[in-house]
Design a protein around this motif. Structure first.
Motif, PDB file in Angstrom:
ATOM      1  N   ALA A  44       0.838  -1.204   0.000  1.00  0.00           N
ATOM      2  CA  ALA A  44       0.000   0.000   0.000  1.00  0.00           C
ATOM      3  C   ALA A  44       0.872   1.253   0.000  1.00  0.00           C
ATOM      4  N   LEU A  45       1.935   1.214   0.799  1.00  0.00           N
ATOM      5  CA  LEU A  45       2.852   2.359   0.847  1.00  0.00           C
ATOM      6  C   LEU A  45       3.459   2.626  -0.526  1.00  0.00           C
ATOM      7  N   LEU A  46       3.902   1.551  -1.167  1.00  0.00           N
ATOM      8  CA  LEU A  46       4.524   1.690  -2.484  1.00  0.00           C
ATOM      9  C   LEU A  46       3.498   2.234  -3.473  1.00  0.00           C
ATOM     10  N   ALA A  47       2.257   1.751  -3.367  1.00  0.00           N
ATOM     11  CA  ALA A  47       1.220   2.170  -4.304  1.00  0.00           C
ATOM     12  C   ALA A  47       0.881   3.649  -4.128  1.00  0.00           C
ATOM     13  N   LEU A  48       1.023   4.147  -2.913  1.00  0.00           N
ATOM     14  CA  LEU A  48       0.692   5.552  -2.659  1.00  0.00           C
ATOM     15  C   LEU A  48       1.848   6.487  -3.005  1.00  0.00           C
ATOM     16  N   ALA A  49       3.044   5.919  -3.109  1.00  0.00           N
ATOM     17  CA  ALA A  49       4.245   6.738  -3.267  1.00  0.00           C
ATOM     18  C   ALA A  49       4.119   7.813  -4.355  1.00  0.00           C
ATOM     19  N   PRO A  50       3.647   7.480  -5.578  1.00  0.00           N
ATOM     20  CA  PRO A  50       3.642   8.491  -6.639  1.00  0.00           C
ATOM     21  C   PRO A  50       2.745   9.681  -6.320  1.00  0.00           C
ATOM     22  N   LEU A  51       1.774   9.482  -5.411  1.00  0.00           N
ATOM     23  CA  LEU A  51       0.855  10.566  -5.104  1.00  0.00           C
ATOM     24  C   LEU A  51       1.483  11.588  -4.173  1.00  0.00           C
ATOM     25  N   VAL A  52       2.517  11.161  -3.433  1.00  0.00           N
ATOM     26  CA  VAL A  52       3.090  12.081  -2.450  1.00  0.00           C
ATOM     27  C   VAL A  52       4.489  12.571  -2.808  1.00  0.00           C
ATOM     28  N   VAL A  53       5.260  11.785  -3.560  1.00  0.00           N
ATOM     29  CA  VAL A  53       6.640  12.213  -3.826  1.00  0.00           C
ATOM     30  C   VAL A  53       6.708  13.039  -5.104  1.00  0.00           C
TER      31      VAL A  53
END
Ligand code: ADP
Ligand code: MG
Length: 618
Positions: A44-53
């Motif tokens: 889940a963390l990896l999947a969210l990464a592009p939205l925050v970085v």
């Protein structure tokens, strides 16, 4: 996600084949449910990464994903299979150019480009593998370097591939109506492919074929003695590594929308090796970690080098990079993942539950001649190690082959099992001449052996070492292994391996690594592995060497109980008390020749034997 696929992800993280944990920590480890939560959180963390970085970081992550695929191929080929290849970048390039060519020159869909890239790369690997994989060690690596260089040279010189300008305007991949053109959509495509590849590779490594791949590093003699076709497994591994490189190349081409010869030469080929080594070439997840470290390190050197060494020529960056790599190797030889895994909790593993037994072979009738050695001779240069020896072994007997050191006993065993070829004479097993058969055919015919100099896979668990012996009795192939299609067969094999471990007295620690056992236990582990093949004849080279007194008694009891089940045993042993109390007949060799044969009492009283070998001992 099912619990079995989760446990394979766990193995991907923890060590490729599920062998990192010490047995004592297994019972205290994390519960599978807790572990599942951890994996879901990480995904889940990896999947969210592009939205925050930042977008730059997403691009970096994309390239890390692309590189990890090629590095994953090398982890399998080099870390698992022991074949060091410098040619991985060439395969990445072939796939990248294949899809670039098809999608730009023929306006084909990138998905057709993917199929084309996989087929072209796979076929090329098949041909190159067939040509080079018979080479050993450095020669193999030099071979990969040679064709790696020639292929990358071709990219720059073939007219249709745009020479040194490469091919540009490669179309983006589309998923139905959705165009995966930006960095963020590509992020999801790339990391889905990475996750799926890791999962399939971990499944494969846990399966029958994966175990066979992990045995390659033990040498051909070991693999073939287990009935494994070492060359075929090598070739399969080589093609799988190339297909992973092809996935990487395809993604790279449609990510950067441009291909040129530079990224596919010998330099990048070495970089992929570095990734596999830094991450931990024995662990699948090491590919991802290694790719990340190299990508970040290159970035850091690019950013910091001009600051730290103002005015120094830019080419020296390579030197800085190499220095860091060497320093790293000195600190952490096994790579980062194994080093870090020590600090992670292990996951509890449960003992394989009982299951229906595997099919057994029809055993020969007690008393009939099972093995007939007829005038066998073997020379090493001028030395005649075995000189015209003949003897028979009947089904259901325990026969000992004794003689002083250098008498030719181990050589005789190597001749019987096909590890060496006879110069003269014949060996007949179960009515068929086997002297000219390859080793693995003899193993499959029902002769299982142990080695005087043990050949175990020290990093594999006891259970996996025993499972290796069952290879010829199982059917699951590569696809079945990767997709876990033969769970029933695997469960039965595991239950059988567990029963055998219990039978030889090692059932209390199935997940211990074989290399952690004392020598005596390693010997009986080899016997369990041999028994897993369901042999008709068991050939044991000095099975009691290094065993303590009670262990010898237990071994003799085990061999007697096997004889009671109609198994035939031929063994070499120095401990006369052990031999005299156990064996039905004894064959004595000295200087390559047979000097006596008979029942233990007769041998004990034979003047020639006493003179040549036993002296006053017996
Ligand atoms: P044993 O097992 O009875 O102690 P071996 O069969 O190992 O004896 O060796 C018999 C003889 O053959 C020894 O003189 C040994 O040095 C020689 N020998 C064994 N294997 C080889 C080999 N691969 N190459 C050359 N000589 C060998
Ligand atoms: Mg020997």
């Amino acid at each position: 996600m099912s619990s079995s696929s989760l446990s394979t992800v766990r193995d991907a993280v923890a060590g490729g084949g599920g062998s990192t944990a010490a047995a004592s920590r297994d019972s205290a480890g994390l519960s599978p449910a807790a572990y599942r939560l951890g994996v879901i959180a990480a995904v889940a963390l990896l999947a969210l990464a592009p939205l925050v970085v930042q977008s730059f970081t997403v691009t970096l992550l994309n390239y890390i994903g692309v590189y990890s695929l090629a590095a994953l191929g090398l982890v399998l080929l080099t870390g698992i299979g022991g074949m060091v290849s410098f040619g991985q970048a060439a395969f990445v390039g072939v796939a990248a150019y294949a899809t670039a060519w098809l999608t730009t020159r023929h306006a084909a869909s990138p998905w057709l480009g993917l199929a084309f890239a996989l087929v072209v790369t796979g076929l090329l690997a098949l041909v190159l593998g067939a040509l080079t994989l018979r080479l050993k060690g450095h020669f193999l690596s030099l071979g990969t370097l040679a064709w790696g260089l020639s292929i990358s040279f071709l990219f720059g010189t073939v007219e249709g591939l745009g020479n040194f300008n490469g091919i540009s305007q490669i179309p983006p991949v589309s998923l139905g109506p959705v165009l995966l053109a930006g960095t963020v959509p590509m992020f999801y495509l790339i990391w889905s492919v990475v996750a799926l590849s890791l999962l399939l590779a971990a499944n494969l490594l846990r399966s029958r074929m994966g175990r066979a791949m992990r045995v390659l590093r033990g040498g051909n003699i070991l693999a073939e003695s287990l009935g494994i076709d070492a060359f075929r497994i090598r070739l399969a591994l080589f093609v799988i590594a190339a297909l992973l490189a092809a996935l990487s190349g395809w993604l790279e081409a449609h990510l950067s929308r441009y291909v040129s010869p530079t990224p596919y030469g010998a330099g990048p080929g070495i970089e992929y090796l570095m990734m596999a080594i830094i991450g931990g070439s024995g662990t699948l997840f090491g590919a991802v970690v290694g790719a990340a470290v190299i990508a970040l390190l290159k970035n850091a050197v690019q950013d910091w080098f001009p600051v730290l060494f103002p005015g120094a020529p830019g080419q020296l960056q390579v030197v800085a990079f190499a220095t860091l790599f060497i320093l790293f190797l000195q600190r952490s030889r096994d790579g980062l993942v194994p080093a870090l895994a020590r600090f992670l909790p292990t996951v509890r593993r449960s003992v394989p539950p009982p299951a229906a037994p595997l099919a057994r072979r029809a055993q020969p009738t007690r008393g009939e001649v099972l093995l007939s050695v007829d005038g066998v001779q073997r020379r090493f240069g001028g030395l005649v190690a075995v000189n015209g020896v003949s003897f028979d072994v009947r089904a259901g007997e325990i026969v000992a082959l004794i003689g002083p050191n250098g008498a030719g006993k181990s050589t005789m065993f190597n001749l019987l099992t096909g590890a060496l070829k006879v110069n003269r004479g014949r060996v007949i097993f179960a009515g068929e001449e086997i002297s000219s058969l390859p080793q693995r055919a003899i193993a499959r015919a029902g002769i299982a052996r142990t080695f005087q100099h043990l050949k175990l896979r020290p990093h594999m668990t006891l259970l996996d070492n025993v499972l290796l012996g069952a290879h010829p009795r199982l059917e699951a192939g590569l696809v079945a292994g990767a997709l876990t299609l033969r769970r029933d067969e695997e469960a039965r094999a595991r239950a059988e391996a567990m029963r055998l471990l219990e039978r030889v007295g090692l059932g209390d620690r199935p997940f211990e690594r074989a290399g952690n056992l004392p020598l005596g236990n390693q010997r009986v582990l080899e016997i369990a592995r041999a028994l897993a093949a369901d042999p008709a004849l068991l050939v044991l080279d000095e099975p009691a060497a290094g065993l303590r007194r009670q262990e010898k008694t237990a071994l003799a009891d085990l061999l007697r109980s096997l004889r009671a089940e109609n198994l035939t045993v031929l063994l070499v042993e120095h401990d006369m008390e052990f031999v005299m109390g156990l064996c039905d007949r004894i064959v004595v060799m000295d200087f390559g020749s047979k000097i006596a044969e008979g029942r233990p009492e007769a041998i004990r009283n034979d003047a020639r034997v006493q003179e040549a070998y036993l002296g006053g001992v017996v």
